[in-house]
Design an enzyme around this catalytic site. Structure first.
Site, PDB file in Angstrom:
ATOM      1  N   GLY A  13       5.180   6.469 -12.154  1.00 30.89           N
ATOM      2  CA  GLY A  13       5.455   7.576 -11.250  1.00 30.89           C
ATOM      3  C   GLY A  13       6.609   8.470 -11.652  1.00 30.89           C
ATOM      4  NE  ARG A  34       9.270  -4.592  -8.672  1.00 35.78           N
ATOM      5  CZ  ARG A  34       7.970  -4.802  -8.647  1.00 35.78           C
ATOM      6  NH1 ARG A  34       7.473  -5.992  -8.931  1.00 35.78           N
ATOM      7  NH2 ARG A  34       7.130  -3.821  -8.355  1.00 35.78           N
ATOM      8  NE  ARG A  35       5.362  -2.107 -12.411  1.00 36.58           N
ATOM      9  CZ  ARG A  35       4.731  -1.162 -11.702  1.00 36.58           C
ATOM     10  NH1 ARG A  35       3.509  -1.392 -11.264  1.00 36.58           N
ATOM     11  NH2 ARG A  35       5.320  -0.021 -11.440  1.00 36.58           N
ATOM     12  CB  SER A 138      11.180  10.310   1.244  1.00 36.20           C
ATOM     13  OG  SER A 138       9.940  10.587   1.863  1.00 36.20           O
ATOM     14  CE1 TYR A 151       9.295   5.020   1.886  1.00 42.00           C
ATOM     15  CE2 TYR A 151       8.497   6.868   3.198  1.00 42.00           C
ATOM     16  CZ  TYR A 151       8.945   6.362   1.998  1.00 42.00           C
ATOM     17  OH  TYR A 151       9.062   7.184   0.905  1.00 42.00           O
ATOM     18  N   PRO A 181      11.188  14.402  -2.070  1.00 45.81           N
ATOM     19  CG  PRO A 181      10.444  13.361  -3.985  1.00 45.81           C
ATOM     20  CD  PRO A 181      11.407  13.195  -2.870  1.00 45.81           C
ATOM     21  CG  LEU A 183       2.017  14.120   1.126  1.00 45.95           C
ATOM     22  CD1 LEU A 183       1.016  15.004   1.848  1.00 45.95           C
ATOM     23  CD2 LEU A 183       1.596  12.656   1.186  1.00 45.95           C
ATOM     24  CD  GLU A 187       1.475   2.453 -10.395  1.00 48.67           C
ATOM     25  OE1 GLU A 187       2.303   1.638  -9.932  1.00 48.67           O
ATOM     26  OE2 GLU A 187       1.074   2.416 -11.569  1.00 48.67           O
ATOM     27  CG  PHE A 188       4.317   6.348  -2.070  1.00 46.79           C
ATOM     28  CD1 PHE A 188       5.641   5.983  -1.892  1.00 46.79           C
ATOM     29  CD2 PHE A 188       3.585   6.724  -0.950  1.00 46.79           C
ATOM     30  CE1 PHE A 188       6.214   5.966  -0.627  1.00 46.79           C
ATOM     31  CE2 PHE A 188       4.148   6.714   0.320  1.00 46.79           C
ATOM     32  CZ  PHE A 188       5.460   6.333   0.481  1.00 46.79           C
TER      33      PHE A 188
END
Length: 251
Positions: A13, A34-35, A138, A151, A181, A183, A187-188
């Site tokens: 993203g 993390r990945r 956001s 959220y 931001p 929309l 992957e949100f």
């Protein structure tokens, strides 16, 4: 001498797009996520054009955050720009039906994780009397919508933290700003809807949403302003979006 930027949530993203944009400018990049496999792949791709290192940790793990950032060696140890991008939405439920694990995840990642990373990076910025912190907030941090409860609360917290940091760090010539931001197609929504890709796709149908690259270009613009300019708070929406709940769609 190229600046060094540390980006959290860099494997997808907005974070990934920001890393790619900064790499084109020749900045030293610290990719955090993390990945591990994604970090490795992105590091190899960006390493063809600039110097890159990776830190594999979960922002919720305070000790891992601190140890990872403290482990950085030159030329990555002196962070000039911090992009606090890591964040997620988990679930979209009325408060009385919401899952407490979802609430914990959003507070732990969006609020506490941002604070852990910022706290680990700040000392060198303060010591050097310079730095720039970009917090990815956001539209949900500016207004509240049904089923957004925690959220929205977490992103309102980011808004407050952004303002507080700007005040507290003013004496050290550290610029602090938020990009908020609306929309953005990433992957949100897939994460919010627990991997339901079909449901996630409907969020972005019938209009043209923002792309991760749109936000990355804005972040790059913000951090490359002259030192006397600080873009403190920026709200960015797709043209079709007027608020969290009003989007002009053509179906």
């Amino acid at each position: 001498m190229p600046k060094t930027v540390l980006i959290t949530g860099a494997t997808s993203g907005i974070g990934k797009a920001t890393a790619e944009a900064f790499a084109k400018e020749g900045m030293n990049i610290v990719l955090c996520g993390r990945r591990g496999e994604r970090l490795k792949a992105l590091s190899e791709a960006l390493g063809k054009s600039t110097r890159v290192t990776t830190l594999n940790f979960d922002v919720r793990d305070r000790k891992a955050v601190s140890a990872s950032i403290d482990s950085l060696q030159s030329p990555f140890s002196e962070i000039d720009i911090l992009v606090n991008n890591a964040g997620n939405a988990h679930g979209l439920d009325m408060a009385e039906r919401a899952n407490l694990d979802d609430w914990d995840a959003m507070i732990d990642i969006n609020v506490k994780g941002l604070l852990y990373v910022t706290k680990a990076v700040m000392p060198t910025m303060v010591k050097r009397n310079t730095g720039h912190i970009i917090n990815i907030g956001s539209l949900a941090g500016k207004e509240v919508y049904a089923k957004g409860n925690v959220y929205c609360a977490s992103k309102h917290a980011v808004d407050a933290i952004n303002q507080g940091l700007r005040i507290d760090l003013n004496a050290y010539n550290i610029r602090v700003g938020a990009i908020n931001p609306g929309l953005v197609e990433t992957e949100f929504s897939e994460v919010r809807f627990k991997g339901d890709k079909d449901r996630a796709k409907t969020v972005y149908q019938g209009y043209e949403p923002l792309r991760a690259q749109d936000i990355a270009e804005i972040i790059l613009f913000v951090v490359t302003r002259p030192m006397h300019v600080n873009i403190a708070d920026l709200l960015v929406l797709p043209s079709a979006q007027a608020s969290s709940t009003l989007v002009k769609k053509v179906l």
